[in-house]
Design a protein around this motif. Sequence first.
Motif, mmCIF file in Angstrom:
data_model
loop_
_atom_site.group_PDB
_atom_site.id
_atom_site.type_symbol
_atom_site.label_atom_id
_atom_site.label_comp_id
_atom_site.label_asym_id
_atom_site.label_seq_id
_atom_site.Cartn_x
_atom_site.Cartn_y
_atom_site.Cartn_z
ATOM 1 N N GLY A 155 -9.096 18.447 -3.551
ATOM 2 C CA GLY A 155 -9.548 17.638 -2.423
ATOM 3 C C GLY A 155 -9.404 16.152 -2.670
ATOM 4 O O GLY A 155 -9.004 15.397 -1.774
ATOM 5 N N ASN A 156 -9.733 15.707 -3.886
ATOM 6 C CA ASN A 156 -9.598 14.285 -4.202
ATOM 7 C C ASN A 156 -8.139 13.836 -4.138
ATOM 8 O O ASN A 156 -7.835 12.737 -3.660
ATOM 9 N N SER A 157 -7.224 14.682 -4.632
ATOM 10 C CA SER A 157 -5.807 14.292 -4.599
ATOM 11 C C SER A 157 -5.320 14.161 -3.164
ATOM 12 O O SER A 157 -4.541 13.256 -2.839
ATOM 13 N N ILE A 158 -5.809 15.042 -2.274
ATOM 14 C CA ILE A 158 -5.430 14.947 -0.858
ATOM 15 C C ILE A 158 -6.062 13.714 -0.223
ATOM 16 O O ILE A 158 -5.409 12.973 0.521
ATOM 17 N N SER A 159 -7.358 13.473 -0.522
ATOM 18 C CA SER A 159 -8.049 12.333 0.105
ATOM 19 C C SER A 159 -7.469 11.011 -0.362
ATOM 20 O O SER A 159 -7.352 10.059 0.424
ATOM 21 N N SER A 202 0.830 -1.206 0.000
ATOM 22 C CA SER A 202 0.000 0.000 0.000
ATOM 23 C C SER A 202 0.862 1.252 0.000
ATOM 24 O O SER A 202 0.471 2.289 -0.546
ATOM 25 N N ASP A 203 2.072 1.158 0.585
ATOM 26 C CA ASP A 203 2.948 2.328 0.592
ATOM 27 C C ASP A 203 3.610 2.576 -0.760
ATOM 28 O O ASP A 203 4.098 3.679 -1.010
ATOM 29 N N VAL A 204 3.646 1.575 -1.608
ATOM 30 C CA VAL A 204 4.051 1.831 -2.997
ATOM 31 C C VAL A 204 3.038 2.777 -3.636
ATOM 32 O O VAL A 204 3.395 3.730 -4.346
ATOM 33 N N MET A 205 1.751 2.537 -3.360
ATOM 34 C CA MET A 205 0.695 3.432 -3.835
ATOM 35 C C MET A 205 0.791 4.796 -3.167
ATOM 36 O O MET A 205 0.541 5.828 -3.799
ATOM 37 N N THR A 206 1.153 4.804 -1.891
ATOM 38 C CA THR A 206 1.259 6.076 -1.158
ATOM 39 C C THR A 206 2.282 7.001 -1.806
ATOM 40 O O THR A 206 2.030 8.206 -1.962
ATOM 41 N N ILE A 207 3.434 6.454 -2.190
ATOM 42 C CA ILE A 207 4.457 7.272 -2.852
ATOM 43 C C ILE A 207 3.914 7.854 -4.152
ATOM 44 O O ILE A 207 4.121 9.037 -4.466
ATOM 45 N N HIS A 208 3.203 7.026 -4.915
ATOM 46 C CA HIS A 208 2.634 7.508 -6.184
ATOM 47 C C HIS A 208 1.649 8.653 -5.915
ATOM 48 O O HIS A 208 1.701 9.696 -6.574
ATOM 49 N N PHE A 209 0.748 8.467 -4.945
ATOM 50 C CA PHE A 209 -0.234 9.509 -4.651
ATOM 51 C C PHE A 209 0.423 10.747 -4.047
ATOM 52 O O PHE A 209 -0.099 11.857 -4.201
ATOM 53 N N PHE A 210 1.553 10.573 -3.389
ATOM 54 C CA PHE A 210 2.296 11.715 -2.857
ATOM 55 C C PHE A 210 2.706 12.661 -3.988
ATOM 56 O O PHE A 210 2.622 13.886 -3.849
ATOM 57 N N PHE A 211 3.114 12.102 -5.104
ATOM 58 C CA PHE A 211 3.510 12.927 -6.246
ATOM 59 C C PHE A 211 2.307 13.393 -7.072
ATOM 60 O O PHE A 211 2.465 14.240 -7.949
ATOM 61 N N LEU A 212 1.119 12.848 -6.804
ATOM 62 C CA LEU A 212 -0.080 13.244 -7.537
ATOM 63 C C LEU A 212 -0.905 14.301 -6.814
ATOM 64 O O LEU A 212 -1.938 14.735 -7.328
ATOM 65 N N VAL A 213 -0.463 14.697 -5.610
ATOM 66 C CA VAL A 213 -1.189 15.748 -4.895
ATOM 67 C C VAL A 213 -1.162 17.030 -5.720
ATOM 68 O O VAL A 213 -0.122 17.398 -6.280
ATOM 69 N N ARG A 214 -2.313 17.710 -5.812
ATOM 70 C CA ARG A 214 -2.424 18.906 -6.646
ATOM 71 C C ARG A 214 -2.725 20.121 -5.781
ATOM 72 O O ARG A 214 -3.481 20.031 -4.815
#
Length: 971
Positions: free
Chosen positions: A940-944, A919-931
């Motif tokens: 809000g969706n990128s943060i959530s 799940s933290d592999v996904m977390t790193i990806h979403f970390f770079f997708l925060v807008r």
Amino acid sequence: MAAEDAILGADSGRRRRKESQLLKRKERWLVVLGVVLHAVYMMSIFDIYFKTPIVHGMDPVVPGFPAPAKRLVLLVADGLRADKFFEPDSEGRFRAPFLRSIIKERGRWGVSHARPPTESRPGHVAIIAGFYEDPSAVTKGWKANPVEFDSVFNRSKHTFAYGSPDIIPIFCGALPHCTWNSYPHEYEDFATDASFLDEWSFDHFQSLLNRSQNDERLRELLHQDNVAIFLHLLGCDSNGHAHRPYSSTYLNNVKVVDNIARRVYDLVEGYFNDNRTAYVFTADHGMSDKGSHGDGHPSNTDTPLVVWGAGVKYPKPVTIDSHPDHVHRFVDEHLHDMPTPKHWRLSSIERVDVNQADIAPLMSTLLGLPCPMNSVGNLPRDYIQMKKEDEVEAVLANTKQILAQFLRKSHMKQENTLYFMPFKPLTDYSSLLDQIEKVKSLGHFEAALKLCENLRSLALEALHYFQTYDWMLLMTIITLGYIGWMFFLLLHVLQSYTALPSILFRQDQPVHHKGRTRKVKQFGCLLMGILSVLLYLNHSPPLYHAYVAMTLFLWTQIISEYHFIKAFWRYLRARELNYFLKLVATFAISLLVLEFLVYSFTDRKLYTWCFIFAGVAASCYLFYLIPWKSAIPAFTWLSCWFLSVFTLMPAEIPDNNPLVVASGAVVTVVGSAARWLNTSSEDTKYWLNFCNHDKKKARLPFLFFLQVVLVGLSSIMVLLSTSHRMENQELHAVHQFFNWCIAGLSMILPLFSENVLLSRVTSVFLGFGPPFLLLSIGYEAVFYSALALVLMAWILFENTILYVSEEKPSTTLEVSLLENAVLGSNERYLQLSDMRIPLVFMVLFNVAFFGTGNFASIASFEISSVYRFITIFSPFLMAALLIFKLFIPFMLVICAFSAITKLIQVPRSGCYFLVILVSDVMTIHFFFLVRNTGSWMEIGNSISHFGIVSAQVVFVLLLFALTDIYTKDIQ
């Protein structure tokens, strides 16, 4: 001899118990570390993406030219789309005849391009203050002022403002030199034609001018220089939301706005009679066809702009060289020189488009005021009528104001940084200013303008440079922290739940490395101390210390295990090529699945294709292992395809009471089929592993029939409760009592079921069926059974693999378990192939999110879901019921996961840590997708998304603890 064996056995038992206690203690510490680490790293996005761009401490740049206008009138039609303003109606007549006459005869026009989020506050801030939405506002809401900022109104000698209570106080509430008023919130009624709100603003302005005839003080305020008049016209926005922008109500409101613009012009010109007034008409954002706004669609970003009066150029026919900067892009990614639609019938008149923030320096220049100190707008020269030398002075003042922000940010960063890296193109900015002054003094005004615009562009780049100055450092630290955490988890799993330590120590006798490990940790502490001092000298925020400390701690722990890593590397080098290929294939497939899950957060329909493929692939593999007549391959295929349908359904679940009632029958049929399988499988060798009839018998022999009755009663209560509530507009007290009793009793009964795997899982499914049915309003009730069927197919799939492995003659099961025991339990060590367990779990866990919507969807929080339990507004109880409804599918998934770990005898804790790792592999990806740009929904969706996957270390653990009540005694 027997006595010696007994003593050795007792010592071995004590040693195993001690190792087990040490492992539990270490894992409790590991979980606490994971919770703290994810909480701290989640905060990092606010230091990286959501820091305010606003700085204070600059001096205003006083313009060196006479003011073209004595006063300025700003009319903002909230929510007015450019196309609805410029286009004719169905009869060929234009909705804004007065402003069209201005465009053709007296002023300049264009399209103002807004930047998302296209909301009221950000739009007005861009128009009046000249900068785009402060990204730190995401933590406080757009109606609040996160920080103080400068505006055109601040710089004016006096401002008169009338309009919405959501807008006017933002700019005038704390302004001493402002006369303002706003209507009550109650006036904003979507059930009425909101154009009367626009009339309210005009009437109060007219009343102000009428009062000034008898008020000497007020007349002096009105007649002084540098006066701003602001009328906020909310009608189009309210009518657009309520009736849509293509409705007659909205389109008629465009006519009302034009009529108000005409009356304001006649009133002001008649009152002052000096031709010293400039007028700006625009909108803060547009409106989508659905009656909403916020994103970057052209219907939301394109707004009209009409400017006329004192200091404004007259209309100009279109020429070939109208826009030499045709390759320039606006903030909404539209190009200059986009063709004007023919049906607007304005193609012959030069159109001058601007970025929304450019309007602020335009208004400041017309009034002869300093530009707002935080403005990033560029003065649109094609609108102002000035002498060439004054035009150079205006552009230079605009440039110096942006340059002042750069110098302030540069100074602040240099003061607080030991090793400062300046913005190199502007290290010698003073010589650039001297060059501009020299060229200007020689009368080369066009060259001076070009130099000013180049310097302004560099200053804007410099502002972005310092806004993102710490990004690389922080993102590197956080990324290294996440990678370190995953390595740390992987080392823990390899050391505690695989056979590697015994293999490595057998090949290479362990040496005492405590001295070296102590030195590594001491060096880590020393390095942490040095870095803390450096951060302190840099005046870094406390969270920066936490980020560095977490990351350094993890990598110190990893390096301290270097002897194990070194031995593991030697072990890998000694293995055959086939093992390397399996390792690479496992890594590649895992990464592919996780990236699929990342993209599924934005498009849940991907799960449809996922389960169509999974149904075919899994059934073909099962057919390869066992014959079709077992029905397991066909069941797996059909269950996957059945579940694939639900992610095609709308996220906004439509009410369908009969479907919910029928779903009770589906739950009963599924439960009965599982019951039949459990009692009729004595001769079916593929199912014996989880249908063992020698286990403990049920404490309540009639339990299954009682659960079926409760499912049936819940279906009946769905029908009775809903029909009575619809007829009488209330929930019957008897119905409410029965619903609570059915839901509560049904969740307790699974605890009394047989502890055989299939019996317990079936009982849990039937136990949570009634509360889920009572909380359902539509197709999600059927989804519950569909998810359960896929979970059953997963259990059958794992059982088939287990059966086939037991059939292999290479080794007996007893020898295998004896050699692979984990700390004295009956669990075997994890193997490379077991990586499929956490991956399948992650897919099914996310399907529980997105099968009927997700946490951020309307469907998940449909308030009518709780009406069979409570109708009187109680936010905490209603929220608890809604969250409980969302948790039920997760409970099923984790129950199946726990049952499978029991079935194939792998350690559940080891699988839990693998789940957190992937799940933290996904977390790193979403970390770079925060807008920090785009609509509020996109931000809000990128943060959530980042928050959801970050919280899984806690979320999954809590659900494991809850489901352990039902699964801990499964045999």
